[in-house]
Scaffold this motif. Sequence first.
Motif, PDB file in Angstrom:
ATOM      1  N   ILE A 108      37.790  46.080   6.372  1.00  0.00           N
ATOM      2  CA  ILE A 108      38.202  46.060   7.509  1.00  0.00           C
ATOM      3  C   ILE A 108      38.633  47.340   8.004  1.00  0.00           C
ATOM      4  N   SER A 109      38.436  47.774   8.863  1.00  0.00           N
ATOM      5  CA  SER A 109      38.896  49.278   9.326  1.00  0.00           C
ATOM      6  C   SER A 109      39.973  49.132   8.575  1.00  0.00           C
ATOM      7  N   ASP A 110      41.226  48.474   9.231  1.00  0.00           N
ATOM      8  CA  ASP A 110      42.676  48.469   9.789  1.00  0.00           C
ATOM      9  C   ASP A 110      43.444  48.254   7.906  1.00  0.00           C
ATOM     10  N   ASP A 111      44.154  49.293   7.489  1.00  0.00           N
ATOM     11  CA  ASP A 111      44.930  48.763   6.291  1.00  0.00           C
ATOM     12  C   ASP A 111      45.783  47.857   6.270  1.00  0.00           C
ATOM     13  N   ALA A 112      46.565  47.360   6.983  1.00  0.00           N
ATOM     14  CA  ALA A 112      47.563  46.227   6.862  1.00  0.00           C
ATOM     15  C   ALA A 112      46.510  44.746   7.087  1.00  0.00           C
ATOM     16  N   GLU A 113      44.968  44.478   8.203  1.00  0.00           N
ATOM     17  CA  GLU A 113      44.126  43.880   7.763  1.00  0.00           C
ATOM     18  C   GLU A 113      43.730  43.371   7.033  1.00  0.00           C
ATOM     19  N   ARG A 114      43.256  44.623   6.229  1.00  0.00           N
ATOM     20  CA  ARG A 114      42.652  44.858   5.465  1.00  0.00           C
ATOM     21  C   ARG A 114      42.927  43.987   4.407  1.00  0.00           C
ATOM     22  N   MET A 115      44.415  44.800   4.052  1.00  0.00           N
ATOM     23  CA  MET A 115      45.038  43.748   2.777  1.00  0.00           C
ATOM     24  C   MET A 115      45.452  41.928   3.130  1.00  0.00           C
ATOM     25  N   ARG A 116      45.532  41.999   4.540  1.00  0.00           N
ATOM     26  CA  ARG A 116      45.577  40.072   4.800  1.00  0.00           C
ATOM     27  C   ARG A 116      44.294  39.674   4.320  1.00  0.00           C
ATOM     28  N   ALA A 117      43.605  40.210   4.541  1.00  0.00           N
ATOM     29  CA  ALA A 117      41.747  39.274   5.068  1.00  0.00           C
ATOM     30  C   ALA A 117      41.692  39.744   3.076  1.00  0.00           C
ATOM     31  N   ALA A 118      41.779  40.515   1.656  1.00  0.00           N
ATOM     32  CA  ALA A 118      42.344  40.221   0.576  1.00  0.00           C
ATOM     33  C   ALA A 118      42.610  39.067   0.427  1.00  0.00           C
ATOM     34  N   GLU A 119      43.925  38.512   0.490  1.00  0.00           N
ATOM     35  CA  GLU A 119      44.304  37.185  -0.018  1.00  0.00           C
ATOM     36  C   GLU A 119      43.314  36.151   0.308  1.00  0.00           C
ATOM     37  N   GLU A 120      42.140  36.323   1.676  1.00  0.00           N
ATOM     38  CA  GLU A 120      41.134  35.288   1.744  1.00  0.00           C
ATOM     39  C   GLU A 120      40.118  35.905   1.441  1.00  0.00           C
ATOM     40  N   THR A 121      39.829  35.969   0.625  1.00  0.00           N
ATOM     41  CA  THR A 121      38.143  36.857   0.121  1.00  0.00           C
ATOM     42  C   THR A 121      38.266  36.486  -1.388  1.00  0.00           C
ATOM     43  N   VAL A 122      36.493  35.331  -1.536  1.00  0.00           N
ATOM     44  CA  VAL A 122      36.376  34.672  -2.540  1.00  0.00           C
ATOM     45  C   VAL A 122      35.397  35.686  -3.003  1.00  0.00           C
ATOM     46  N   ALA A 123      34.523  35.576  -3.500  1.00  0.00           N
ATOM     47  CA  ALA A 123      32.953  35.742  -4.060  1.00  0.00           C
ATOM     48  C   ALA A 123      32.727  34.611  -4.902  1.00  0.00           C
ATOM     49  N   VAL A 124      31.446  34.384  -4.225  1.00  0.00           N
ATOM     50  CA  VAL A 124      30.552  33.783  -4.613  1.00  0.00           C
ATOM     51  C   VAL A 124      29.150  34.001  -5.611  1.00  0.00           C
TER      52      VAL A 124
END
Length: 330
Positions: free
Chosen positions: A39-55
């Motif tokens: 995600i390009s936007d810094d703020a949105e990328r930080m929010r998305a990182a909190e709801e990202t997991v690896a399977v």
Amino acid sequence: MNVIGLDIGHSAVKVSATLPTGKALRLIFPSVICPAFRISDDAERMRAAEETVAVGNRSYFFGETARTQGGASVTTGLSEDWIDTPEHTALLLGAWRKIVAAGHPVDGVMMVLGLPTHLFSRQRDRLRDTVARHLPVKDVKVMPQAMGPYQATMLMQNGALNPDRQLTSESWGVVEVGHFTTDFMLVQRGRWVEKASGVCSGARVAAEHLMRLVGDRGTTVDILEAEEALQTGHVRHFGRRLDVAHERSQAIGMLVDEVVDTATRLMEPYARRLDGVIVAGGGADMVYGVLRDRWPHAIKAEDPRFSVAEGMRRFGAALSLVRAKLATPA
């Protein structure tokens, strides 16, 4: 013992637990998953990182991030073999991530989960193994999810028996209206009566029917919009609200008919002799009035959408009390 009740539903993931401070922890997020991307936007990328997991070797967005960013690629898990998919594992990992972030201990955890009644016997071992494989939790219990509202009624917050109830002498029916399925259960004097238990369609059939009805008016909506419209009675349409209350009523009526027909077939022979019928799940409000008219001793669970997770947590707390008593020297 730190007990977590985890209800990975097809519409939302619900968590019920207790923090070390004694404060109740309740979490809910949409059961929506999609492949992660940059995600390009810094703020949105930080929010998305909190709801990202690896399977495995693949990353997924889950929850609100997946619903916001996923577009047409979102997955909501409408299949009976859902627990075997990486998407289900992503929701499991996502729930654990939120639980830990909220300050819940990671050691000495008992996790209690549920399965639809008709899938319980053949999937419980697989679900237990999946949890043990992906989370640092070794004490995993799996129960039929309709048992959750029953346990929430019979047990207190700390797992002790509800003094207003009689576990060994009362009989209760449960109608748990979930998103994917509606589960029916009869518990007679503390024992599950499998013959009177069963399943029919859940609230998704109302959402799917609403999609078709609104489509007949020339407006195409997706399943997530339809699910929202079941609650609000309108959809967004080019800057204004399009009233779909009439279609909503028709769609809900379709669900109610199926639930009432199934409840009658399974429970009518027992209904008169029951102490009550608990109506629970996210779709409880849709069917409660009709069931109450038919069975005057029907009650709606406290906080119906959370009743499965809360009941599972209380069951785990009760089991912990029993273990502690057995471990105490006479």
